[in-house]
Design an enzyme around this catalytic site. Sequence first.
Site, PDB file in Angstrom:
ATOM      1  N   ARG A 179       0.820  -1.228   0.000  1.00 19.74           N
ATOM      2  CA  ARG A 179       0.000   0.000   0.000  1.00 19.74           C
ATOM      3  C   ARG A 179       0.850   1.273   0.000  1.00 19.74           C
ATOM      4  O   ARG A 179       0.548   2.214  -0.743  1.00 19.74           O
ATOM      5  CB  ARG A 179      -0.971  -0.029   1.179  1.00 19.74           C
ATOM      6  CG  ARG A 179      -2.112  -1.010   0.999  1.00 19.74           C
ATOM      7  CD  ARG A 179      -3.007  -1.054   2.223  1.00 19.74           C
ATOM      8  NE  ARG A 179      -2.261  -1.465   3.407  1.00 19.74           N
ATOM      9  CZ  ARG A 179      -2.685  -1.302   4.658  1.00 19.74           C
ATOM     10  NH1 ARG A 179      -3.828  -0.702   4.897  1.00 19.74           N
ATOM     11  NH2 ARG A 179      -1.950  -1.719   5.673  1.00 19.74           N
ATOM     12  N   ASN A 235      -6.670  -2.553   2.284  1.00 16.35           N
ATOM     13  CA  ASN A 235      -6.754  -4.002   2.347  1.00 16.35           C
ATOM     14  C   ASN A 235      -8.209  -4.400   2.510  1.00 16.35           C
ATOM     15  O   ASN A 235      -8.941  -3.807   3.304  1.00 16.35           O
ATOM     16  CB  ASN A 235      -5.975  -4.538   3.548  1.00 16.35           C
ATOM     17  CG  ASN A 235      -4.483  -4.573   3.300  1.00 16.35           C
ATOM     18  OD1 ASN A 235      -4.028  -4.545   2.166  1.00 16.35           O
ATOM     19  ND2 ASN A 235      -3.708  -4.632   4.377  1.00 16.35           N
TER      20      ASN A 235
END
Length: 789
Positions: free
Chosen positions: A18, A36
């Site tokens: 990320r 997520n």
Amino acid sequence: MTGARLTVRGQVQGVGFRPTVWRLAREMGLAGDVKNTAEGVVIRLWGEGLDSFPGRLHAALPALARIEELRVEPLDDAPPLGFAIVASEALGTMRGSVTPDAATCPDCLAEIRDPFQHRYRYPFTNCTNCGPRFSIVTGAPYDRARTTMAPFDLCEICAGEYADPTDRRFHAQPVACGRCGPQIWIEKLGPGAVNHEAFSMLDDIDATGGMILNGHIVAIRGLGGVHLACDATNAAAVAELRRRKGRNGKAFALMARDLGVVREFCQVSEAEAAALSGPEAPIVLLKSLPNALPGAIAPGLDRLGVMLPYTPFYHLILRRIGRPVVMTSGNPSGQPQCIGNQETRDRLSAIADFACLHDREIANRIDDSVVRVDLGRMRVLRRARGFAPTGLPLPPGFSRAAQVLAMGGELKNTFCLVKDGQAILSQHMGDLEDAATHADAARNLALYTRLFDHAPSVIAVDLHPQYLSTQAGRALAGGRPVIAVQHHHAHVAACLAENGRPLDARPVLGIALDGSGLGDNGTLWGGEFLVCDYRRYARVGSCKPVALPGGAAAIREPWRNAYAHLMAEMGWAEFAMNFDGLEIFRRLSAAPRATLDAMIARGTNAPVSTSCGRLFDAAAAIAGLAWEAQDYEGEAAMRFEAAIDAAAMAEPDDMAYPFSIPLTGGKGIPYIEPLAVWRAMLGDLILATPIGVIAARFHRGLAQAVVRMAERITEDTAIDTVALSGGVFQNATLFALVHHGLEARGLTVLSHARTPANDGGLAVGQAVVALAVSQTEDTPCALESRAGS
């Protein structure tokens, strides 16, 4: 403005994925967010240049990330301001990948060695590029609250790093330091033990190394379990560890500070160095240098299992030890590895003098992986830490919607879940005959079912009804179809799946050589030539069927196989007439021959088997190795291979022992007949031929026979591809000879690398066979009937 929604599946959670997306989006001037979710990582993007984002993302992946699927969909929502990393979602089904544990990265290693760094000598240092993952995870998706780091509140410094997208510890769930994270300490074990009052954690690190150098046996609670450590150059300490652990002959694994130390006692190629130094940090089997270490490390073998430190704690301990250290599993021999502090005190107090413990719980026991480099490729022999539970993509043609559970075999047990086009193979657990290992397998299956939200519609088991894994699978079925997969078909199918062989590809010739597996005719198979695809197989060749006098006793005692093979065609009269001057004649004369002959004649506790493993046992025993009993599975064959004289491998081809290939009963399938081999081998013993030459001639002769059999079958069937599987192909010499021989005849050869050739990879084969069959059958009864065909 039209945006895009990217759903990314693979090894993309807990690996710095990320932050990479965040940095790349900001660099490209894109708006949106990343988070997520249960189906993977979801990226929403708006702005110019969206089409180039996937390609740039692939190029910018962090060290541990791996993309298996990237799906792009148009998005009509209004764009937000800027780009953000948002909180994870815990809803829905689990589709993301659970990341394996990874060895300490160079950045963290530099930190723990730098006295000016915040984490100087902190033994639990990690970041998004390294550290614990699977061993500490308790739920999905992967966040700190669902790991065993949840009890440790972040200090101000760690919290700042964790929240900063520009920091390599951004959302590194195990992040901690000496102020807020786990701690270590030393305890004295055994009667009258008094806990050691440490001056500081740093002193305990040095003290652990000091105790090893002073000849003590130390239990060290590591990443996925406890290790037992001692000085590998101290013969007395090694012998004492063997005595206390109850491990008579099986080799000990070693750990060394760096490649320089490893090269002092082993040969190391570039490929082997790369395997040792990779993020998986497995045990690598290396050729040992003569007399560099006590023989008790690996009795009778020419390879040593070596690994480099893979946690900061091990780096810190080994830094001042310029010699190898035994680092074997922390358990009494044959039992699962200890993982808890109290368990270590209770089970290892009679083995270790001291214990170095810590307070970060191990959620999931996971042993060290074992690999070897053969024919230039790293090949996994035991798949565990560093590899599990990474999924393997199913080949083209397999359903992505189906969910399958495969239970594996009795020995070297693993299980496999199929979901979303992935075969998720569990870590190695061991032999299910041990009650504690059986319980551990059940606990791990419950964990995987929860982590991957798995609900199988089909359960695959081995054809053998008495395997505990088969019984467990049938008990779990609850009315769902159960597909019993023949053992060697599963071996070959696992090899096909790993190599991406499409579901509807033409059949191959599968050569499965191992110890034993139940055949569809009710006998024990173990040296099989199968023309097969995923759905079906035909047995077209085998090794010679020979009785196993004593049944399971013949697996443990190689001399029984030597007797059975010599009597199968030669008989006692010929043996006595020609070879009565040999030591083997005197030994077999003293055996209970009348009882053995009666057992074989009546078929009482003497099942017939085509086992290639038992063929090796017979050869090793005839040569004088591991005669009475094997201390561990495969010991006789491993010693026999280790004895090979390299110079004898260059002898003319006609010096190899002459296996023949007659037909069973004169009209059945062809089989590999060793009668002439035993005559030649016994003749060499009369001539006092060195055992290294005998071993070389046997290996070369068997490999030539396997290749001739394959050539004969492929010519008759117009097959152009051969798949090699089964534990016997872990014999590096036989594997290389067969592989080269087949390629020299223009055949394409498929073999194992990411999954074990032994029973540790069996579950993958069971899973793909069950999935292939279930995709073409409509009723449960048809599935059950096809299973044993």
